[in-house]
Write a protein that holds these residues in place. Structure first.
Motif, PDB file in Angstrom:
ATOM      1  N   ALA A  97       8.926  -6.287   8.589  1.00 34.30           N
ATOM      2  CA  ALA A  97       7.635  -6.096   7.938  1.00 34.30           C
ATOM      3  C   ALA A  97       6.889  -7.412   7.841  1.00 34.30           C
ATOM      4  O   ALA A  97       7.486  -8.483   7.797  1.00 34.30           O
ATOM      5  CB  ALA A  97       7.814  -5.493   6.543  1.00 34.30           C
ATOM      6  N   LEU A  98       5.574  -7.323   7.780  1.00 34.96           N
ATOM      7  CA  LEU A  98       4.688  -8.483   7.691  1.00 34.96           C
ATOM      8  C   LEU A  98       3.617  -8.240   6.650  1.00 34.96           C
ATOM      9  O   LEU A  98       3.075  -7.130   6.551  1.00 34.96           O
ATOM     10  CB  LEU A  98       4.016  -8.739   9.049  1.00 34.96           C
ATOM     11  N   ILE A  99       3.296  -9.273   5.873  1.00 36.11           N
ATOM     12  CA  ILE A  99       2.090  -9.267   5.061  1.00 36.11           C
ATOM     13  C   ILE A  99       1.331 -10.543   5.391  1.00 36.11           C
ATOM     14  O   ILE A  99       1.863 -11.644   5.290  1.00 36.11           O
ATOM     15  CB  ILE A  99       2.385  -9.126   3.549  1.00 36.11           C
ATOM     16  N   ARG A 100       0.087 -10.381   5.831  1.00 36.47           N
ATOM     17  CA  ARG A 100      -0.729 -11.519   6.218  1.00 36.47           C
ATOM     18  C   ARG A 100      -1.312 -12.207   4.992  1.00 36.47           C
ATOM     19  O   ARG A 100      -1.269 -11.673   3.888  1.00 36.47           O
ATOM     20  CB  ARG A 100      -1.825 -11.080   7.182  1.00 36.47           C
ATOM     21  N   ASN A 101      -1.859 -13.400   5.206  1.00 37.62           N
ATOM     22  CA  ASN A 101      -2.398 -14.143   4.073  1.00 37.62           C
ATOM     23  C   ASN A 101      -3.555 -13.414   3.407  1.00 37.62           C
ATOM     24  O   ASN A 101      -3.809 -13.624   2.216  1.00 37.62           O
ATOM     25  CB  ASN A 101      -2.812 -15.556   4.493  1.00 37.62           C
ATOM     26  N   SER A 151      10.807   1.468  13.055  1.00 36.39           N
ATOM     27  CA  SER A 151      12.045   1.954  12.477  1.00 36.39           C
ATOM     28  C   SER A 151      12.003   2.070  10.955  1.00 36.39           C
ATOM     29  O   SER A 151      12.810   2.799  10.372  1.00 36.39           O
ATOM     30  CB  SER A 151      13.214   1.047  12.888  1.00 36.39           C
ATOM     31  N   VAL A 152      11.082   1.357  10.307  1.00 38.13           N
ATOM     32  CA  VAL A 152      11.008   1.376   8.849  1.00 38.13           C
ATOM     33  C   VAL A 152       9.686   1.906   8.325  1.00 38.13           C
ATOM     34  O   VAL A 152       9.532   2.080   7.105  1.00 38.13           O
ATOM     35  CB  VAL A 152      11.268  -0.019   8.251  1.00 38.13           C
ATOM     36  N   LYS A 153       8.749   2.179   9.196  1.00 36.27           N
ATOM     37  CA  LYS A 153       7.418   2.631   8.786  1.00 36.27           C
ATOM     38  C   LYS A 153       7.520   3.918   7.977  1.00 36.27           C
ATOM     39  O   LYS A 153       8.199   4.866   8.361  1.00 36.27           O
ATOM     40  CB  LYS A 153       6.545   2.828  10.019  1.00 36.27           C
ATOM     41  N   GLY A 154       6.843   3.929   6.848  1.00 32.68           N
ATOM     42  CA  GLY A 154       6.875   5.079   5.964  1.00 32.68           C
ATOM     43  C   GLY A 154       7.977   5.029   4.933  1.00 32.68           C
ATOM     44  O   GLY A 154       7.952   5.810   3.969  1.00 32.68           O
ATOM     45  N   ARG A 155       8.956   4.145   5.107  1.00 29.85           N
ATOM     46  CA  ARG A 155      10.070   4.024   4.167  1.00 29.85           C
ATOM     47  C   ARG A 155      10.052   2.699   3.409  1.00 29.85           C
ATOM     48  O   ARG A 155      10.446   2.644   2.245  1.00 29.85           O
ATOM     49  CB  ARG A 155      11.407   4.152   4.901  1.00 29.85           C
ATOM     50  N   PHE A 156       9.628   1.636   4.068  1.00 25.85           N
ATOM     51  CA  PHE A 156       9.612   0.301   3.463  1.00 25.85           C
ATOM     52  C   PHE A 156       8.186  -0.111   3.130  1.00 25.85           C
ATOM     53  O   PHE A 156       7.236   0.268   3.831  1.00 25.85           O
ATOM     54  CB  PHE A 156      10.198  -0.742   4.420  1.00 25.85           C
ATOM     55  N   THR A 157       8.034  -0.922   2.080  1.00 29.12           N
ATOM     56  CA  THR A 157       6.739  -1.449   1.685  1.00 29.12           C
ATOM     57  C   THR A 157       6.873  -2.923   1.348  1.00 29.12           C
ATOM     58  O   THR A 157       7.700  -3.300   0.518  1.00 29.12           O
ATOM     59  CB  THR A 157       6.166  -0.703   0.469  1.00 29.12           C
TER      60      THR A 157
END
Length: 127
Positions: free
Chosen positions: A49-53, A62-68
């Motif tokens: 997963a990535l969170i931009r600035n 593989s994790v979309k919809g399950r991880f945040t």
């Protein structure tokens, strides 16, 4: 300049949830892109997963919809909320920070695109 420390890993049953934390020290990472990676024994480290600035996010299929992934800038902490865990999610999870700009909406899916790494925290999902 930035030290990252992960926590929150552990043993959980399939279908359960865990919340990982990545705490920064030395400097704030307000202007950093923050990513989560994972590595299972005998396998390469893979993007999670990535969170931009600016706050936008991107996830591996593989994790979309399950991880945040989320960020609390005041606490210099990034989180990974993991729900509906599967045995194949079992791995050491690593937090990473990138101080680099490549292009607009860049995905930062490669380990070589990051400058700082945490020590990792183990997540084990039993069946």
């Amino acid at each position: 300049q930035v030290q990252l420390v992960e926590s929150g890993g552990g043993l959980v049953q399939a279908g359960g949830s865990l919340r990982l934390s990545c705490a920064a020290s030395g400097r704030t990472f307000t202007n950093y892109r923050m990513g989560w990676f994972r590595q299972a024994p005998g396998k390469e480290r893979e993007f999670v997963a990535l969170i931009r600035n600016g706050g936008s996010t991107y996830y591996a299929d593989s994790v979309k919809g399950r991880f945040t992934i989320s960020r609390d800038s005041a606490k210099n902490t990034v989180y990974l909320q993991m729900n509906s865990l599967k045995p194949e999610d079992t791995a050491a999870y690593y937090c990473a920070a990138s101080n680099r700009y490549y292009s607009s909406n860049y995905y930062y899916t490669q380990t070589g695109e990051y400058d700082y790494w945490g020590q990792g925290t183990q997540v084990t999902v039993s069946s």
